[in-house]
Write a protein that holds these residues in place. Sequence first.
Motif, PDB file in Angstrom:
ATOM      1  N   UNK A 342       0.805  -1.212   0.000  1.00  0.00           N
ATOM      2  CA  UNK A 342       0.000   0.000   0.000  1.00  0.00           C
ATOM      3  C   UNK A 342       0.837   1.260   0.000  1.00  0.00           C
ATOM      4  N   UNK A 343       1.979   1.238   0.691  1.00  0.00           N
ATOM      5  CA  UNK A 343       2.853   2.409   0.737  1.00  0.00           C
ATOM      6  C   UNK A 343       3.610   2.574  -0.573  1.00  0.00           C
ATOM      7  N   UNK A 344       4.100   1.463  -1.119  1.00  0.00           N
ATOM      8  CA  UNK A 344       4.791   1.526  -2.412  1.00  0.00           C
ATOM      9  C   UNK A 344       3.843   2.062  -3.480  1.00  0.00           C
ATOM     10  N   UNK A 345       2.620   1.573  -3.480  1.00  0.00           N
ATOM     11  CA  UNK A 345       1.657   1.998  -4.502  1.00  0.00           C
ATOM     12  C   UNK A 345       1.189   3.428  -4.277  1.00  0.00           C
ATOM     13  N   UNK A 346       1.160   3.877  -3.030  1.00  0.00           N
ATOM     14  CA  UNK A 346       0.871   5.288  -2.775  1.00  0.00           C
ATOM     15  C   UNK A 346       1.965   6.162  -3.373  1.00  0.00           C
ATOM     16  N   UNK A 347       3.218   5.752  -3.185  1.00  0.00           N
ATOM     17  CA  UNK A 347       4.335   6.507  -3.756  1.00  0.00           C
ATOM     18  C   UNK A 347       4.264   6.521  -5.282  1.00  0.00           C
ATOM     19  N   UNK A 348       3.906   5.400  -5.885  1.00  0.00           N
ATOM     20  CA  UNK A 348       3.774   5.340  -7.343  1.00  0.00           C
ATOM     21  C   UNK A 348       2.631   6.231  -7.825  1.00  0.00           C
ATOM     22  N   UNK A 349       1.561   6.321  -7.042  1.00  0.00           N
ATOM     23  CA  UNK A 349       0.454   7.206  -7.402  1.00  0.00           C
ATOM     24  C   UNK A 349       0.911   8.657  -7.399  1.00  0.00           C
ATOM     25  N   UNK A 350       1.717   9.025  -6.411  1.00  0.00           N
ATOM     26  CA  UNK A 350       2.272  10.378  -6.370  1.00  0.00           C
ATOM     27  C   UNK A 350       3.107  10.656  -7.617  1.00  0.00           C
ATOM     28  N   UNK A 351       3.903   9.680  -8.040  1.00  0.00           N
ATOM     29  CA  UNK A 351       4.737   9.861  -9.224  1.00  0.00           C
ATOM     30  C   UNK A 351       3.896   9.981 -10.490  1.00  0.00           C
ATOM     31  N   UNK A 352       2.796   9.248 -10.569  1.00  0.00           N
ATOM     32  CA  UNK A 352       1.890   9.400 -11.705  1.00  0.00           C
ATOM     33  C   UNK A 352       1.335  10.815 -11.769  1.00  0.00           C
ATOM     34  N   UNK A 353       0.932  11.350 -10.631  1.00  0.00           N
ATOM     35  CA  UNK A 353       0.406  12.716 -10.598  1.00  0.00           C
ATOM     36  C   UNK A 353       1.474  13.725 -11.003  1.00  0.00           C
ATOM     37  N   UNK A 354       2.694  13.519 -10.550  1.00  0.00           N
ATOM     38  CA  UNK A 354       3.779  14.439 -10.862  1.00  0.00           C
ATOM     39  C   UNK A 354       4.163  14.411 -12.338  1.00  0.00           C
ATOM     40  N   UNK A 355       4.265  13.215 -12.888  1.00  0.00           N
ATOM     41  CA  UNK A 355       4.865  13.066 -14.206  1.00  0.00           C
ATOM     42  C   UNK A 355       3.857  12.896 -15.334  1.00  0.00           C
ATOM     43  N   UNK A 356       2.581  12.720 -14.994  1.00  0.00           N
ATOM     44  CA  UNK A 356       1.595  12.535 -16.048  1.00  0.00           C
ATOM     45  C   UNK A 356       1.804  11.254 -16.825  1.00  0.00           C
ATOM     46  N   UNK A 357       2.231  10.201 -16.129  1.00  0.00           N
ATOM     47  CA  UNK A 357       2.471   8.894 -16.752  1.00  0.00           C
ATOM     48  C   UNK A 357       1.800   7.821 -15.910  1.00  0.00           C
ATOM     49  N   UNK A 358       0.953   7.012 -16.531  1.00  0.00           N
ATOM     50  CA  UNK A 358       0.311   5.887 -15.845  1.00  0.00           C
ATOM     51  C   UNK A 358       0.987   4.612 -16.314  1.00  0.00           C
ATOM     52  N   UNK A 359       1.653   3.878 -15.419  1.00  0.00           N
ATOM     53  CA  UNK A 359       2.359   2.663 -15.833  1.00  0.00           C
ATOM     54  C   UNK A 359       1.388   1.574 -16.289  1.00  0.00           C
ATOM     55  N   UNK A 360       1.863   0.656 -17.119  1.00  0.00           N
ATOM     56  CA  UNK A 360       1.006  -0.443 -17.572  1.00  0.00           C
ATOM     57  C   UNK A 360       0.936  -1.566 -16.548  1.00  0.00           C
ATOM     58  N   UNK A 361      -0.093  -2.386 -16.676  1.00  0.00           N
ATOM     59  CA  UNK A 361      -0.195  -3.619 -15.886  1.00  0.00           C
ATOM     60  C   UNK A 361       0.574  -4.693 -16.638  1.00  0.00           C
ATOM     61  N   UNK A 362       1.674  -5.143 -16.070  1.00  0.00           N
ATOM     62  CA  UNK A 362       2.498  -6.150 -16.740  1.00  0.00           C
ATOM     63  C   UNK A 362       1.717  -7.452 -16.919  1.00  0.00           C
ATOM     64  N   UNK A 363       2.013  -8.141 -17.983  1.00  0.00           N
ATOM     65  CA  UNK A 363       1.433  -9.455 -18.303  1.00  0.00           C
ATOM     66  C   UNK A 363      -0.050  -9.407 -18.636  1.00  0.00           C
ATOM     67  N   UNK A 364      -0.567  -8.241 -18.929  1.00  0.00           N
ATOM     68  CA  UNK A 364      -1.989  -8.112 -19.251  1.00  0.00           C
ATOM     69  C   UNK A 364      -2.151  -7.520 -20.647  1.00  0.00           C
ATOM     70  N   UNK A 365      -2.797  -8.285 -21.524  1.00  0.00           N
ATOM     71  CA  UNK A 365      -3.137  -7.761 -22.852  1.00  0.00           C
ATOM     72  C   UNK A 365      -4.483  -7.054 -22.831  1.00  0.00           C
TER      73      UNK A 365
END
Length: 408
Positions: A342-365
């Motif tokens: 939950x903390x790692x993903x909170x940090x990643x959410x902050x980075x998405x807001x900062x950088x305007x980039x939403x990472x992909x879900x690996x292994x999902x077509x």
Amino acid sequence: MRTPEIAVTGLGMITPGGVGAAETWEEVRAGRPTARRLPELRGLPVDFGCPVDGVDLDAAVGGRKTWRMHRFVKLAVIAAREAVADAGLDPAGWDGGRVGVVIGVGVGGVSVLTDNALRLSAEGPGAVSPLLVPMMIPNAAAGEVAIALSAHGPSLAPATACASGATAIAVARDLLASGQCDVVVAGGAESVLQPLVVSGFAQMGAVSRRCDDPAGASRPFAGDRDGFVIAEGAGMLVLERAADAAARGGRARALLAGVGSTTDAHHPTAPDPRGRCAQAAVEEALRDAGWSPYDVGHVNAHGTSTPLNDAMEADVIARVFPHWPPVTSAKGVLGHSLAAAGAIEAALTVLTLEEGVIPPIANLDAPAVEFDLNCVTKQARRESVERAVSHSFGFGGHNVVLAFQRGA
């Protein structure tokens, strides 16, 4: 009394994706899975996971006291130091009595417990280490981080299973809002890539058994998902009242705008399939933030790759957010680090807001046909996001949702 604005001023991570927030973000953004077979799990029905590689933890922690720290504690100390440095704060100069530490840990030093249980059985009580208890207890991370940072305010270790890291951030918000603290270092840490714990999860059918394809095993929201992939890591955020951060010249990387927390009271391990209380946690976070569902531009899902959790969460997202905001889950890359997730993903959410980039879900077509989700797949998506939510759910029916807004 109006809740003051709470700013995220620092981030720290050490994960299977890398040492530091920048390395982790790069791997998650690229969608590169980290799962691999592990020698310590050889011969088990599930012999793979997502470890933290490429770093000497003792050297990274430094000093002469690493001998008394379990691996999960070292991860916590490394991530916490990075977060504090990122915030532009120096423990040598702050008022430690106004600094709190809140670190969620689910299991603690279980490997120390199992090793000493074997010693007791084979050699008797004289062989048991005097460090067994201080290395095993889950609050060891909060205690050692407080020592490392000279933090003399409240030091807490909430345990809400896989929601623990998010719970820690929610508790930190309350410590700041109440005036008990001026700075709180909050997050989660976990390291249980060892035979007993992995065997326990395997026996209950919670983890993927794709031993022939570890890298492809964690596949959140896929139709053929079969369980999570266990991981280790730590994520830390530094939180301050936004006005205080601005007054010292600190930057608000994001604002923690709202928190929602509920309990299913349904089953010890399985989520309520109707997701009523998970949905209530999302709605509570939105109310706390003063948002409508349509204000949310991104959902960082818990997305464990388990049949039950993903189905419940997909239904909740579709019901609450009919405008189809983009959804991601980092667990395809990083695996499931339990209390740290939950903390790692909170940090990643902050980075998405900062950088305007939403990472992909690996292994999902594409998501399972029964899921009405706008999943980000195959490559990162450039999209300006002003507001986002991060979901965390844990055994025991714990539901925690954090609502973040882009910083000024």
